[in-house]
Design a protein around this motif. Structure first.
Motif, mmCIF file in Angstrom:
data_model
loop_
_atom_site.group_PDB
_atom_site.id
_atom_site.type_symbol
_atom_site.label_atom_id
_atom_site.label_comp_id
_atom_site.label_asym_id
_atom_site.label_seq_id
_atom_site.Cartn_x
_atom_site.Cartn_y
_atom_site.Cartn_z
ATOM 1 N N ASP A 168 0.737 -1.112 -0.143
ATOM 2 C CA ASP A 168 -0.073 0.222 0.052
ATOM 3 C C ASP A 168 0.888 1.204 0.091
ATOM 4 O O ASP A 168 2.019 1.321 0.125
ATOM 5 C CB ASP A 168 -1.146 0.102 1.243
ATOM 6 C CG ASP A 168 -2.072 1.101 1.243
ATOM 7 O OD1 ASP A 168 -2.215 1.387 -0.098
ATOM 8 O OD2 ASP A 168 -2.653 1.084 2.166
ATOM 9 N N ALA A 169 0.317 2.372 -0.328
ATOM 10 C CA ALA A 169 1.083 3.576 -0.545
ATOM 11 C C ALA A 169 1.138 4.505 0.868
ATOM 12 O O ALA A 169 -0.085 4.560 1.340
ATOM 13 C CB ALA A 169 0.664 4.421 -1.619
ATOM 14 N N ALA A 170 2.122 4.916 1.374
ATOM 15 C CA ALA A 170 2.126 5.683 2.636
ATOM 16 C C ALA A 170 2.698 6.983 2.243
ATOM 17 O O ALA A 170 3.491 7.536 1.276
ATOM 18 C CB ALA A 170 3.104 5.060 3.738
ATOM 19 N N SER A 171 2.092 7.993 2.747
ATOM 20 C CA SER A 171 2.489 9.226 2.548
ATOM 21 C C SER A 171 3.913 9.820 3.279
ATOM 22 O O SER A 171 4.159 9.294 4.120
ATOM 23 C CB SER A 171 1.577 10.312 3.035
ATOM 24 O OG SER A 171 0.068 10.059 2.565
ATOM 25 N N LEU A 172 4.539 10.515 2.381
ATOM 26 C CA LEU A 172 5.922 11.207 2.812
ATOM 27 C C LEU A 172 5.667 12.947 2.957
ATOM 28 O O LEU A 172 5.546 13.260 1.954
ATOM 29 C CB LEU A 172 6.954 10.854 1.622
ATOM 30 C CG LEU A 172 7.451 9.525 1.632
ATOM 31 C CD1 LEU A 172 8.436 9.318 0.700
ATOM 32 C CD2 LEU A 172 7.758 9.055 2.941
ATOM 33 N N PRO A 173 5.160 13.350 3.805
ATOM 34 C CA PRO A 173 5.201 14.638 4.018
ATOM 35 C C PRO A 173 6.300 15.377 3.889
ATOM 36 O O PRO A 173 7.384 15.022 4.106
ATOM 37 C CB PRO A 173 4.717 14.753 5.676
ATOM 38 C CG PRO A 173 5.137 13.744 6.335
ATOM 39 C CD PRO A 173 5.326 12.505 5.355
ATOM 40 N N ASP A 174 6.293 16.760 3.651
ATOM 41 C CA ASP A 174 7.194 17.748 3.248
ATOM 42 C C ASP A 174 8.325 17.546 4.176
ATOM 43 O O ASP A 174 9.579 17.567 3.677
ATOM 44 C CB ASP A 174 6.702 19.238 3.296
ATOM 45 C CG ASP A 174 5.710 19.448 2.198
ATOM 46 O OD1 ASP A 174 5.940 18.599 1.102
ATOM 47 O OD2 ASP A 174 5.247 20.335 1.944
ATOM 48 N N PRO A 175 8.264 17.480 5.485
ATOM 49 C CA PRO A 175 9.489 17.451 6.362
ATOM 50 C C PRO A 175 10.610 16.403 6.071
ATOM 51 O O PRO A 175 11.724 16.408 6.379
ATOM 52 C CB PRO A 175 9.189 17.517 7.843
ATOM 53 C CG PRO A 175 7.615 17.881 7.708
ATOM 54 C CD PRO A 175 6.979 17.544 6.324
ATOM 55 N N VAL A 176 10.075 15.442 5.674
ATOM 56 C CA VAL A 176 10.783 14.009 5.299
ATOM 57 C C VAL A 176 11.523 14.174 3.791
ATOM 58 O O VAL A 176 12.547 13.410 3.659
ATOM 59 C CB VAL A 176 9.787 12.810 5.085
ATOM 60 C CG1 VAL A 176 10.498 11.572 4.877
ATOM 61 C CG2 VAL A 176 9.155 12.795 6.594
ATOM 62 N N ILE A 177 11.043 14.752 2.957
ATOM 63 C CA ILE A 177 11.490 14.845 1.591
ATOM 64 C C ILE A 177 12.949 15.460 1.378
ATOM 65 O O ILE A 177 13.788 14.731 1.003
ATOM 66 C CB ILE A 177 10.471 15.726 0.695
ATOM 67 C CG1 ILE A 177 8.993 15.130 0.689
ATOM 68 C CG2 ILE A 177 11.087 15.812 -0.853
ATOM 69 C CD1 ILE A 177 8.972 13.739 0.056
ATOM 70 N N SER A 178 13.042 16.530 2.246
ATOM 71 C CA SER A 178 14.785 17.228 1.830
ATOM 72 C C SER A 178 15.626 16.164 2.708
ATOM 73 O O SER A 178 16.650 15.838 1.844
ATOM 74 C CB SER A 178 14.573 18.427 2.537
ATOM 75 O OG SER A 178 15.929 19.211 2.319
ATOM 76 N N PRO A 179 15.416 15.555 3.807
ATOM 77 C CA PRO A 179 16.464 14.774 4.176
ATOM 78 C C PRO A 179 16.505 13.468 3.364
ATOM 79 O O PRO A 179 17.675 12.964 3.332
ATOM 80 C CB PRO A 179 15.865 14.094 5.582
ATOM 81 C CG PRO A 179 14.972 15.228 6.024
ATOM 82 C CD PRO A 179 14.346 15.789 4.917
ATOM 83 N N LEU A 180 15.516 12.948 2.641
ATOM 84 C CA LEU A 180 15.858 11.766 1.809
ATOM 85 C C LEU A 180 16.454 12.040 0.589
ATOM 86 O O LEU A 180 17.209 11.439 0.096
ATOM 87 C CB LEU A 180 14.213 11.335 1.451
ATOM 88 C CG LEU A 180 13.618 10.488 2.503
ATOM 89 C CD1 LEU A 180 12.104 10.038 2.275
ATOM 90 C CD2 LEU A 180 14.435 9.074 2.705
ATOM 91 N N ARG A 181 16.058 13.438 0.034
ATOM 92 C CA ARG A 181 16.720 13.846 -1.321
ATOM 93 C C ARG A 181 18.448 14.041 -0.796
ATOM 94 O O ARG A 181 18.979 13.561 -1.851
ATOM 95 C CB ARG A 181 16.121 14.928 -1.619
ATOM 96 C CG ARG A 181 14.914 15.053 -2.282
ATOM 97 C CD ARG A 181 14.574 16.327 -3.170
ATOM 98 N NE ARG A 181 13.064 16.295 -3.505
ATOM 99 C CZ ARG A 181 12.556 15.759 -4.433
ATOM 100 N NH1 ARG A 181 13.478 15.172 -5.302
ATOM 101 N NH2 ARG A 181 11.411 15.792 -5.166
ATOM 102 N N SER A 182 18.630 14.607 0.053
ATOM 103 C CA SER A 182 20.055 14.932 0.368
ATOM 104 C C SER A 182 20.669 13.540 0.382
ATOM 105 O O SER A 182 21.891 13.382 -0.031
ATOM 106 C CB SER A 182 20.009 15.817 1.641
ATOM 107 O OG SER A 182 21.438 15.918 2.183
#
Length: 410
Positions: free
Chosen positions: A242-256
């Protein structure tokens, strides 16, 4: 068992036990040590006859003699369970928690040779304990906003410092030193990404990481993440993807973190193990299977500061960290961040506490229906687990109603 052990006073074992269970240098710190020390002191006082009913004289045959391990058997622990569960106003789960501290010490005493059997865990000893009232202290931890902010701020600062130290190295830096700096940055950014995911997505840790006992739970891979869409595919507790949400605070740490790692394929785990022993064995075996001779493997590994960096270069995919590995990471980070934690079972911010803390935020902000969808639970279950929020809100309503009625002239 040596007679010396049987004749040893009970409290002679306390300091060694607390050192083994404590945190920091010499085992002198940690909430568990402090709480266990308190309960051991109470148990020793009760065993000596200083606590209990007026006619209670302790467990020693001779009144006034200091209790020793020779005085302990399952009947003693049965009496102590009855003492804890007596008319002292303790809640059922509190009685269970206090007894667990003493039971853990008893098990340690068996391993150390003080006792021949784990008397505290015998059915007859535990029979007087109150039945579970449905509230499990180990499942009740929820990260507060202050704890969540303190931990995320700590890992963010560590990651920023490590990345800056790596990216600002002089061009003439020794290659191995440069690799060491990259490895430190990778570890710090991995830890930051893991903490942010646990803190803000409310995904169960078993859905995120590897379970050695379930081959379907191999840990999320980069192919499971869509950072542009803000979603992540996970294998849910209900036994389906199933798909889980990745809210905004999580995106930048994952991208970096992804940019620094630069995984060779999308099938790489997002949170690979950094355990050197595991990686060394994996690299040796995989290179041997690819036809490299032992001498060449040794030379190849010597070119890298860490086997993880070699694995990245030649695409030897490591396993994801396990759920136990995540707990160890959070223990280390909670201690390093010096976060104040008051909990009967956990002296660190446990993974499930991030999920429960996010549940608190969602219920208070958007209600039970939205929270249930985000948490992947039924609304009925969410209402049950967060019933204290509704009770508090109803209390506020009742207070407001009373104030309004009382203000009306009679």
């Amino acid at each position: 068992m040596p007679d010396r052990a049987l004749s040893t006073p009970l409290d002679d074992s306390f300091e060694r036990y607390l050192q083994d269970k404590g945190k920091g240098r010499g085992g002198g710190g940690g909430n568990y040590r402090r709480n266990a020390a308190r309960e051991l002191e109470r148990f020793a006082e009760w065993a000596a006859g200083d606590r209990g009913a007026d006619d209670w004289t302790g467990i020693a045959d001779d009144v006034g003699r200091e209790p020793t391990f020779d005085d302990l058997d399952e009947r003693v622990f049965r009496e102590y369970a009855r003492h804890l569960g007596g008319d002292r106003g303790l809640k059922q789960n509190t009685v269970q928690t206090y007894y667990r501290y003493i039971s853990a010490w008893c098990g340690w005493c068996v391993n150390e040779g003080y006792l021949e059997a784990h008397y505290a865990q015998r059915a007859s000893a535990m029979a007087p304990l109150p039945e579970d009232d449905g509230r499990k202290p180990g499942d009740q931890q929820a990260w507060t906003s202050e704890q969540r902010h303190a931990l995320t701020r700590h890992v963010d600062e560590r990651a920023r410092d490590a990345v800056e130290a790596y990216t600002t190295l002089p061009e003439d830096t020794d290659p191995l030193d440069k690799q060491r700096a990259r490895y430190a940055a990778l570890k710090a950014t991995r830890d930051r990404a893991l903490v942010f995911v646990l803190a803000y997505t409310a995904v169960r840790v078993g859905e995120l990481l590897r379970d050695p006992n379930d081959p379907r739970r191999r840990g999320v891979r980069w192919e499971d993440l869509s950072l542009d869409d803000g979603s992540m595919d996970v294998y849910r507790k209900k036994q389906q993807w199933d798909a889980a949400s990745l809210p905004d605070p999580v995106i930048s740490p994952l991208r970096s973190y992804r940019q620094l790692m630069d995984p060779p394929t999308e099938r790489w785990p997002v949170f690979p193990t950094f355990d050197q022993r595991t990686l060394a064995e994996l690299v040796r075996e995989e290179l041997a299977e690819r036809g490299e001779r032992p001498e060449a493997i040794i030379e190849r590994r010597a070119e890298y500061a860490r086997d993880l960096l070699l694995a990245l270069d030649v695409d030897i995919r490591p396993p994801s960290i396990t759920t136990d590995g995540a707990r160890s990471i959070l223990q280390r980070l909670s201690e390093a961040a010096e976060i104040d934690i008051d909990h009967p079972k956990h002296d660190y911010l446990a993974p499930h506490g991030g999920r429960r803390g996010m549940g608190e935020v969602l219920v208070r902000a958007f209600g039970y229906t939205v929270a249930a969808r985000y948490l992947d639970n039924s609304e009925e279950m969410v209402r049950e687990r967060y019933s204290h929020i509704e009770a508090g809100e109803l209390g506020d309503v009742a207070t407001e109603a009373l104030e309004e009625i009382d203000s009306v002239p009679q």
